[in-house]
Design an enzyme around this catalytic site. Structure first.
Site, PDB file in Angstrom:
ATOM      1  N   THR A 175       0.848  -1.202   0.000  1.00  0.00           N
ATOM      2  CA  THR A 175       0.000   0.000   0.000  1.00  0.00           C
ATOM      3  C   THR A 175       0.879   1.246   0.000  1.00  0.00           C
ATOM      4  O   THR A 175       1.905   1.278   0.685  1.00  0.00           O
ATOM      5  CB  THR A 175      -0.895  -0.016   1.258  1.00  0.00           C
ATOM      6  OG1 THR A 175      -1.764  -1.148   1.160  1.00  0.00           O
ATOM      7  CG2 THR A 175      -1.738   1.249   1.378  1.00  0.00           C
ATOM      8  N   GLY A 176       0.459   2.255  -0.758  1.00  0.00           N
ATOM      9  CA  GLY A 176       1.180   3.531  -0.727  1.00  0.00           C
ATOM     10  C   GLY A 176       1.652   3.954  -2.102  1.00  0.00           C
ATOM     11  O   GLY A 176       1.431   3.258  -3.103  1.00  0.00           O
ATOM     12  N   ASP A 179       6.346  -4.293  -0.544  1.00  0.00           N
ATOM     13  CA  ASP A 179       5.623  -3.209   0.118  1.00  0.00           C
ATOM     14  C   ASP A 179       6.583  -2.064   0.459  1.00  0.00           C
ATOM     15  O   ASP A 179       7.795  -2.274   0.550  1.00  0.00           O
ATOM     16  CB  ASP A 179       4.972  -3.753   1.405  1.00  0.00           C
ATOM     17  CG  ASP A 179       3.769  -2.916   1.846  1.00  0.00           C
ATOM     18  OD1 ASP A 179       3.593  -1.789   1.347  1.00  0.00           O
ATOM     19  OD2 ASP A 179       3.010  -3.404   2.701  1.00  0.00           O
ATOM     20  N   ALA A 238       7.703   1.466   2.923  1.00  0.00           N
ATOM     21  CA  ALA A 238       7.961   1.685   4.351  1.00  0.00           C
ATOM     22  C   ALA A 238       8.115   3.183   4.596  1.00  0.00           C
ATOM     23  O   ALA A 238       8.384   3.956   3.664  1.00  0.00           O
ATOM     24  CB  ALA A 238       9.220   0.952   4.796  1.00  0.00           C
ATOM     25  N   LYS A 253       6.324   1.030   9.510  1.00  0.00           N
ATOM     26  CA  LYS A 253       5.307   1.062   8.465  1.00  0.00           C
ATOM     27  C   LYS A 253       3.984   1.532   9.074  1.00  0.00           C
ATOM     28  O   LYS A 253       3.843   1.591  10.280  1.00  0.00           O
ATOM     29  CB  LYS A 253       5.120  -0.334   7.849  1.00  0.00           C
ATOM     30  CG  LYS A 253       6.253  -0.687   6.896  1.00  0.00           C
ATOM     31  CD  LYS A 253       6.024  -2.007   6.172  1.00  0.00           C
ATOM     32  CE  LYS A 253       4.715  -2.156   5.448  1.00  0.00           C
ATOM     33  NZ  LYS A 253       4.410  -1.068   4.496  1.00  0.00           N
ATOM     34  N   GLU A 281      -0.773  -5.278   6.282  1.00  0.00           N
ATOM     35  CA  GLU A 281       0.572  -5.352   5.689  1.00  0.00           C
ATOM     36  C   GLU A 281       1.424  -6.385   6.431  1.00  0.00           C
ATOM     37  O   GLU A 281       2.182  -7.128   5.824  1.00  0.00           O
ATOM     38  CB  GLU A 281       1.241  -3.975   5.736  1.00  0.00           C
ATOM     39  CG  GLU A 281       0.607  -2.999   4.770  1.00  0.00           C
ATOM     40  CD  GLU A 281       1.151  -1.585   4.849  1.00  0.00           C
ATOM     41  OE1 GLU A 281       1.146  -0.899   3.830  1.00  0.00           O
ATOM     42  OE2 GLU A 281       1.571  -1.159   5.936  1.00  0.00           O
TER      43      GLU A 281
HETATM   44  C1  5RP Z   1       1.079   2.143   4.438  1.00  0.00           C
HETATM   45  C2  5RP Z   1       2.548   1.969   4.507  1.00  0.00           C
HETATM   46  C3  5RP Z   1       3.352   2.463   3.341  1.00  0.00           C
HETATM   47  O1  5RP Z   1       4.096   1.416   2.833  1.00  0.00           O
HETATM   48  C4  5RP Z   1       4.255   3.558   3.816  1.00  0.00           C
HETATM   49  O2  5RP Z   1       3.455   4.574   4.428  1.00  0.00           O
HETATM   50  C5  5RP Z   1       5.071   4.164   2.681  1.00  0.00           C
HETATM   51  O3  5RP Z   1       4.239   4.856   1.811  1.00  0.00           O
HETATM   52  P1  5RP Z   1       4.791   5.601   0.526  1.00  0.00           P
HETATM   53  O4  5RP Z   1       5.345   4.557  -0.394  1.00  0.00           O
HETATM   54  O5  5RP Z   1       3.563   6.309  -0.021  1.00  0.00           O
HETATM   55  O6  5RP Z   1       5.844   6.588   0.971  1.00  0.00           O
HETATM   56  O7  5RP Z   1       3.114   1.442   5.431  1.00  0.00           O
HETATM   57  O8  5RP Z   1       0.452   1.725   5.616  1.00  0.00           O
END
Ligand code: 5RP
Length: 243
Positions: free
Chosen positions: A46-47, A101, A103, A114, A123
């Site tokens: 996610t993200g 994923d 972080a 995370k 996650e």
């Molecule tokens: C979501 C997360 C994401 O992996 C984390 O916030 C990183 O997000 P991004 O890739 O948008 O910087 O842990 O719960």
């Protein structure tokens, strides 16, 4: 005082930094997607960095890659459906070949914070079910000690105030995450406490301490879980192993 020229240079520097981070997320995401092989079942993170993994996989699926994705959030499930990645749930599979994923922070041992997007619990469940867990980040997420980014802790809404007080006794300053003036609610119907804990010298110790508190569902500390990291600074991409 900064003159107009100085302010303009500062504005240019900060918009360049944002462009670099955006480019780094894209490069890292696309490189991480290359780890996916035909026939795999893959955890979809996610993200905004995981977004690029999903886009790359979607384009390979349209060219014939056989893939089953297990999303770590409703947001990711929606995106994956939109771009045509077939999805499964834990009713269909017990384990995954790979999870990729993002972080919020990563140290040299690939210990992570995370949950910036609030998806930490799913996650973690997806990451522990995977044989390999690749974390994909832009280089601004690298730190020597975890703790600058407030640690997300998912808690049940009932008695969250007393849970927050218990979290304080663990040496952290919790702050209820809000969205549009009301508590942010996770995909699991819970709240998130963003916790300022200072330098986290012992991530596993803090995770265990918090996890034992009644009312705490999960913490955003992902300790000894990532098997590899794909990191980009917007120009080059590196693949790292835990040190
Ligand atoms: C979501 C997360 C994401 O992996 C984390 O916030 C990183 O997000 P991004 O890739 O948008 O910087 O842990 O719960």
């Amino acid at each position: 005082m900064m003159d107009d020229g100085g302010r303009e240079r500062a504005d240019n520097d900060s918009s360049k930094k944002i462009r670099d981070v955006a480019r780094a997320k894209e490069l890292a995401g696309k490189r991480a997607a290359e780890f996916v092989e035909d026939g795999m079942t893959v955890g979809l993170g996610t993200g905004s960095t995981a977004y690029w993994v999903i886009q790359s996989l979607a384009s390979r699926v349209s060219q014939g890659l056989r893939l089953r994705g297990l999303p770590t959030s409703e947001q990711t499930a929606q995106l994956a459906r939109k771009v045509g990645i077939p999805l499964v749930t834990f009713a269909d599979v017990h384990s995954l070949d790979l999870d990729i994923d993002g972080a919020d922070e990563m140290d040299d041992h690939l210990q992570l914070i995370k949950g910036g997007g609030g998806a930490l619990m799913r996650e973690k469940l997806v990451a522990v079910a995977a044989r390999k867990f690749i974390v994909v980040v832009d280089s601004s997420k690298r730190v020597s000690v975890l703790g600058k980014f407030p640690l997300p802790v998912e808690v049940v809404p009932f008695a969250w105030q007393t849970t927050a007080r218990r979290v304080e006794h663990c040496g952290c300053r919790p702050h209820l995450r809000e969205q549009d003036g009301t508590p942010f609610v996770t995909d699991n119907g819970n709240y998130v406490l963003d916790c300022f804990c200072g330098d986290i010298a012992d991530p596993m110790g803090l995770h265990q301490q918090l996890k034992l508190l009644p009312g705490v569902v999960e913490t955003g500390l992902f300790v000894n879980m990532a098997t590899e990291a794909v990191v980009s600074d917007g120009i080059k991409v590196e693949v790292l192993l835990p040190q």
